[in-house]
Design a protein around this motif. Structure first.
Motif, PDB file in Angstrom:
ATOM      1  N   PHE A 108      12.012   0.044 -12.874  1.00  0.00           N
ATOM      2  CA  PHE A 108      11.200  -1.071 -13.366  1.00  0.00           C
ATOM      3  C   PHE A 108       9.989  -0.546 -14.116  1.00  0.00           C
ATOM      4  O   PHE A 108       9.204   0.244 -13.601  1.00  0.00           O
ATOM      5  CB  PHE A 108      10.757  -1.954 -12.202  1.00  0.00           C
ATOM      6  N   THR A 109       9.807  -1.012 -15.356  1.00  0.00           N
ATOM      7  CA  THR A 109       8.698  -0.550 -16.188  1.00  0.00           C
ATOM      8  C   THR A 109       7.646  -1.637 -16.427  1.00  0.00           C
ATOM      9  O   THR A 109       6.657  -1.397 -17.120  1.00  0.00           O
ATOM     10  CB  THR A 109       9.221  -0.069 -17.560  1.00  0.00           C
ATOM     11  N   GLY A 110       7.856  -2.815 -15.859  1.00  0.00           N
ATOM     12  CA  GLY A 110       6.931  -3.922 -16.077  1.00  0.00           C
ATOM     13  C   GLY A 110       5.754  -3.897 -15.113  1.00  0.00           C
ATOM     14  O   GLY A 110       5.404  -2.869 -14.535  1.00  0.00           O
ATOM     15  N   VAL A 111       5.147  -5.057 -14.945  1.00  0.00           N
ATOM     16  CA  VAL A 111       3.926  -5.187 -14.153  1.00  0.00           C
ATOM     17  C   VAL A 111       4.260  -5.395 -12.675  1.00  0.00           C
ATOM     18  O   VAL A 111       5.083  -6.238 -12.325  1.00  0.00           O
ATOM     19  CB  VAL A 111       3.080  -6.361 -14.671  1.00  0.00           C
ATOM     20  N   VAL A 112       3.610  -4.615 -11.825  1.00  0.00           N
ATOM     21  CA  VAL A 112       3.769  -4.731 -10.375  1.00  0.00           C
ATOM     22  C   VAL A 112       2.570  -5.508  -9.837  1.00  0.00           C
ATOM     23  O   VAL A 112       1.421  -5.103 -10.024  1.00  0.00           O
ATOM     24  CB  VAL A 112       3.861  -3.352  -9.696  1.00  0.00           C
ATOM     25  N   ILE A 113       2.847  -6.622  -9.190  1.00  0.00           N
ATOM     26  CA  ILE A 113       1.798  -7.496  -8.675  1.00  0.00           C
ATOM     27  C   ILE A 113       1.891  -7.563  -7.157  1.00  0.00           C
ATOM     28  O   ILE A 113       2.985  -7.472  -6.593  1.00  0.00           O
ATOM     29  CB  ILE A 113       1.923  -8.909  -9.318  1.00  0.00           C
ATOM     30  N   SER A 114       0.771  -7.690  -6.499  1.00  0.00           N
ATOM     31  CA  SER A 114       0.781  -7.758  -5.034  1.00  0.00           C
ATOM     32  C   SER A 114       1.026  -9.181  -4.556  1.00  0.00           C
ATOM     33  O   SER A 114       0.795 -10.149  -5.278  1.00  0.00           O
ATOM     34  CB  SER A 114      -0.568  -7.281  -4.463  1.00  0.00           C
ATOM     35  N   ASP A 115       1.509  -9.310  -3.319  1.00  0.00           N
ATOM     36  CA  ASP A 115       1.372 -10.581  -2.621  1.00  0.00           C
ATOM     37  C   ASP A 115      -0.106 -10.709  -2.268  1.00  0.00           C
ATOM     38  O   ASP A 115      -0.911  -9.785  -2.523  1.00  0.00           O
ATOM     39  CB  ASP A 115       2.262 -10.584  -1.371  1.00  0.00           C
TER      40      ASP A 115
ATOM     41  N   PHE B 106       0.824  -1.212   0.000  1.00  0.00           N
ATOM     42  CA  PHE B 106       0.000   0.000   0.000  1.00  0.00           C
ATOM     43  C   PHE B 106       0.857   1.261   0.000  1.00  0.00           C
ATOM     44  O   PHE B 106       0.344   2.361   0.231  1.00  0.00           O
ATOM     45  CB  PHE B 106      -0.919   0.020   1.221  1.00  0.00           C
ATOM     46  N   SER B 107       2.141   1.110  -0.248  1.00  0.00           N
ATOM     47  CA  SER B 107       3.081   2.219  -0.115  1.00  0.00           C
ATOM     48  C   SER B 107       3.543   2.743  -1.464  1.00  0.00           C
ATOM     49  O   SER B 107       4.229   2.044  -2.215  1.00  0.00           O
ATOM     50  CB  SER B 107       4.300   1.776   0.708  1.00  0.00           C
ATOM     51  N   ALA B 108       3.220   4.000  -1.761  1.00  0.00           N
ATOM     52  CA  ALA B 108       3.724   4.632  -2.977  1.00  0.00           C
ATOM     53  C   ALA B 108       5.229   4.842  -2.900  1.00  0.00           C
ATOM     54  O   ALA B 108       5.902   4.903  -3.928  1.00  0.00           O
ATOM     55  CB  ALA B 108       3.016   5.968  -3.205  1.00  0.00           C
ATOM     56  N   VAL B 109       5.762   4.954  -1.684  1.00  0.00           N
ATOM     57  CA  VAL B 109       7.211   5.086  -1.533  1.00  0.00           C
ATOM     58  C   VAL B 109       7.894   3.823  -2.052  1.00  0.00           C
ATOM     59  O   VAL B 109       8.882   3.886  -2.791  1.00  0.00           O
ATOM     60  CB  VAL B 109       7.596   5.339  -0.056  1.00  0.00           C
ATOM     61  N   VAL B 110       7.364   2.653  -1.662  1.00  0.00           N
ATOM     62  CA  VAL B 110       7.953   1.383  -2.088  1.00  0.00           C
ATOM     63  C   VAL B 110       7.750   1.150  -3.582  1.00  0.00           C
ATOM     64  O   VAL B 110       8.694   0.812  -4.315  1.00  0.00           O
ATOM     65  CB  VAL B 110       7.359   0.211  -1.279  1.00  0.00           C
ATOM     66  N   ILE B 111       6.516   1.324  -4.053  1.00  0.00           N
ATOM     67  CA  ILE B 111       6.204   0.960  -5.443  1.00  0.00           C
ATOM     68  C   ILE B 111       6.645   2.044  -6.427  1.00  0.00           C
ATOM     69  O   ILE B 111       7.391   1.783  -7.373  1.00  0.00           O
ATOM     70  CB  ILE B 111       4.702   0.667  -5.600  1.00  0.00           C
ATOM     71  N   ASP B 112       6.184   3.255  -6.209  1.00  0.00           N
ATOM     72  CA  ASP B 112       6.440   4.320  -7.181  1.00  0.00           C
ATOM     73  C   ASP B 112       7.862   4.863  -7.089  1.00  0.00           C
ATOM     74  O   ASP B 112       8.548   5.011  -8.106  1.00  0.00           O
ATOM     75  CB  ASP B 112       5.440   5.457  -6.968  1.00  0.00           C
ATOM     76  N   ARG B 113       8.303   5.173  -5.885  1.00  0.00           N
ATOM     77  CA  ARG B 113       9.603   5.827  -5.753  1.00  0.00           C
ATOM     78  C   ARG B 113      10.765   4.836  -5.801  1.00  0.00           C
ATOM     79  O   ARG B 113      11.763   5.085  -6.473  1.00  0.00           O
ATOM     80  CB  ARG B 113       9.650   6.628  -4.444  1.00  0.00           C
ATOM     81  N   MET B 114      10.634   3.719  -5.100  1.00  0.00           N
ATOM     82  CA  MET B 114      11.741   2.765  -5.081  1.00  0.00           C
ATOM     83  C   MET B 114      11.767   1.889  -6.327  1.00  0.00           C
ATOM     84  O   MET B 114      12.737   1.881  -7.078  1.00  0.00           O
ATOM     85  CB  MET B 114      11.648   1.878  -3.826  1.00  0.00           C
ATOM     86  N   LEU B 115      10.683   1.126  -6.545  1.00  0.00           N
ATOM     87  CA  LEU B 115      10.696   0.144  -7.625  1.00  0.00           C
ATOM     88  C   LEU B 115      10.659   0.816  -8.996  1.00  0.00           C
ATOM     89  O   LEU B 115      11.448   0.496  -9.881  1.00  0.00           O
ATOM     90  CB  LEU B 115       9.525  -0.824  -7.464  1.00  0.00           C
ATOM     91  N   ARG B 116       9.753   1.757  -9.183  1.00  0.00           N
ATOM     92  CA  ARG B 116       9.651   2.447 -10.469  1.00  0.00           C
ATOM     93  C   ARG B 116      10.781   3.468 -10.633  1.00  0.00           C
ATOM     94  O   ARG B 116      11.443   3.502 -11.669  1.00  0.00           O
ATOM     95  CB  ARG B 116       8.311   3.174 -10.579  1.00  0.00           C
ATOM     96  N   GLY B 117      10.991   4.287  -9.587  1.00  0.00           N
ATOM     97  CA  GLY B 117      11.944   5.367  -9.697  1.00  0.00           C
ATOM     98  C   GLY B 117      13.385   4.937  -9.513  1.00  0.00           C
ATOM     99  O   GLY B 117      14.194   4.981 -10.447  1.00  0.00           O
ATOM    100  N   ASP B 118      13.731   4.465  -8.311  1.00  0.00           N
ATOM    101  CA  ASP B 118      15.117   4.107  -8.013  1.00  0.00           C
ATOM    102  C   ASP B 118      15.619   2.970  -8.894  1.00  0.00           C
ATOM    103  O   ASP B 118      16.774   2.967  -9.331  1.00  0.00           O
ATOM    104  CB  ASP B 118      15.261   3.686  -6.547  1.00  0.00           C
ATOM    105  N   MET B 119      14.758   1.979  -9.135  1.00  0.00           N
ATOM    106  CA  MET B 119      15.202   0.772  -9.839  1.00  0.00           C
ATOM    107  C   MET B 119      14.814   0.749 -11.314  1.00  0.00           C
ATOM    108  O   MET B 119      15.214  -0.135 -12.063  1.00  0.00           O
ATOM    109  CB  MET B 119      14.676  -0.479  -9.130  1.00  0.00           C
TER     110      MET B 119
END
Length: 405
Positions: free
Chosen positions: A319-326, A304-317
């Motif tokens: 990643f342009t693919g599909v983000v799936i939840s546990d 539920f964290s935009a910091v984790v998904i948007d800033r870290m995974l999309r931004g820092d890393m």
């Protein structure tokens, strides 16, 4: 973590093909920092955006879909692999327009039995604009091998697989993936990119105790994650790195326990590089953990964290693919949050596909997302972008045609 007994998660293998496969090359630096240390992540080098023409065609396809069909592409719903497709499940697929199913439970029906099940699931699903149903499974090996029986090898745990030379591990991953493909499976929710430090293995319930990790250091895990991603890709299966940003240092299993938190991983943790290796190898998806990370976004589950998904995974890393939840359906970690809110919060934080391990909750989840999209034009536009990413992935795996040949 979508891999425990509540979702059906808990050797010797038959010989694998002996044809040579390319040796994985994107290994981490020899003198990599220790897991737990903060380090500047390198600039992404091999992550590319989808071709512009493909983006446009898939986006045009999304525009032709009804709002209900777009939203349906953002859900992966659990289905017990040991039972036939009943009327209630058929009705759920029709009403929710779900674009993905994940097989749960431990089946010994072999490839023939699972192929019959996946064929029946595809017949039950609503196919619009030629978009096929995607079927996924957790087939890691060891305690987390959902499908067994004739046609499926008995796969060793990841910690044992790690003893194989990298070319052999890549060939093994390809071989096992071909068995899944023969059974009508499109996605293996693997590999595990979590690093479990040696002093955490014994008390790390979700990963270490089940030997789901490829090693205890970045140098051990990174190359093996790459080998598995490449092996799955060679067999035509989609892959999912998990569980970002890492479950290697938590004690509790989020399937069975609430308030699971990590107090060690930071936004620039050296161990995140194992995910970077998998991304650079071409992983289709990255799965987001439901644990919270006190040094990243305190008190907020990562899913539920935009910091984790948007800033870290999309931004820092990058990643342009599909983000799936546990799992956001049956997992105890999120049980105190209304099901519809779980789905909306994940998508609003930047996620693309919600995994729901409890099909009985799907109606509530679907309706909550539909209501939010109808009331919030910005959220509705985000739904279109998410559905486009999902269709590009499915097109790359042959489940729809919206990419240039």
């Amino acid at each position: 973590m979508l891999a425990a007994a509540v979702l059906g998660f808990v050797g010797c293998t038959t010989p694998v093909a002996t044809t040579d496969a390319p040796t994985p090359t994107a290994t981490p630096p020899a003198a990599s920092p220790s897991v737990g240390e903060e380090t500047a992540l390198p600039t992404p080098t091999s992550v590319e955006s989808p071709p512009a023409v493909g983006q446009e065609v898939c986006s045009a396809l999304v525009d032709r879909l009804t709002p209900e069909d777009r939203i349906g592409q953002l859900f992966m719903v659990g289905k017990t692999s040991t039972e036939p497709v009943g009327e209630d499940y058929r009705r759920m697929l029709t009403e929710s327009r779900a674009g993905h199913v994940v097989l749960l439970g431990n089946s010994r029906d072999g490839t023939a039995g699972i192929k019959e099940l996946t064929d029946n699931l595809r017949r039950a699903a609503t196919e619009t604009e030629g978009i096929g149903l995607f079927v996924a499974v957790d087939q890691e090996g060891g305690a987390v091998q959902r499908l067994k029986g004739p046609g499926f090898d008995n796969m060793p745990a990841a910690r044992v697989q790690a003893n194989r030379p990298l070319p052999e591990l890549q060939r093994s991953a390809q071989h096992w993936a071909r068995q899944l493909s023969a059974a009508g499976v499109d996605v293996n929710l693997a590999p595990v990119a979590d690093i479990v430090p040696a002093d955490h293995v014994a008390d790390n319930a979700p990963i270490g105790q089940l030997e789901r990790h490829y090693g205890e250091t970045l140098d051990e895990v990174g190359p093996r994650v790459e080998a598995v991603v490449r092996g799955l890709d060679e067999a035509g299966l989609a892959s999912s790195l998990k569980h970002f940003p890492g479950l290697g240092r938590v004690a509790g299993n989020t399937d069975f326990t609430g308030n699971v938190a990590d107090n060690a991983i930071g936004r620039r943790d050296a161990g995140l590089a194992a995910f970077r290796v998998g991304i650079d190898a071409g992983a289709d998806m990255v799965m987001i953990a439901t644990a919270s990370y006190e040094r990243i976004d305190p008190g907020v589950p990562a899913a539920f964290s935009a910091v984790v998904i948007d800033r870290m995974l999309r931004g820092d890393m990058g990643f342009t693919g599909v983000v799936i939840s546990d799992d956001l359906g049956a997992a105890q970690q999120v049980a105190d949050i209304p099901p519809g809110e779980r789905a909306v919060r994940f998508l609003a934080a930047g996620g693309d596909i919600v995994i729901n391990g409890d099909a009985g909750l799907q109606s509530e989840m679907t309706q909550a997302v539909r209501d939010r999209a109808a009331a919030d034009p910005e959220f509705n536009e985000e739904i279109k972008a998410k559905a486009t990413r999902v269709l590009i992935m499915k097109a790359n795996r042959g489940a729809v045609s919206c990419l240039p040949s």
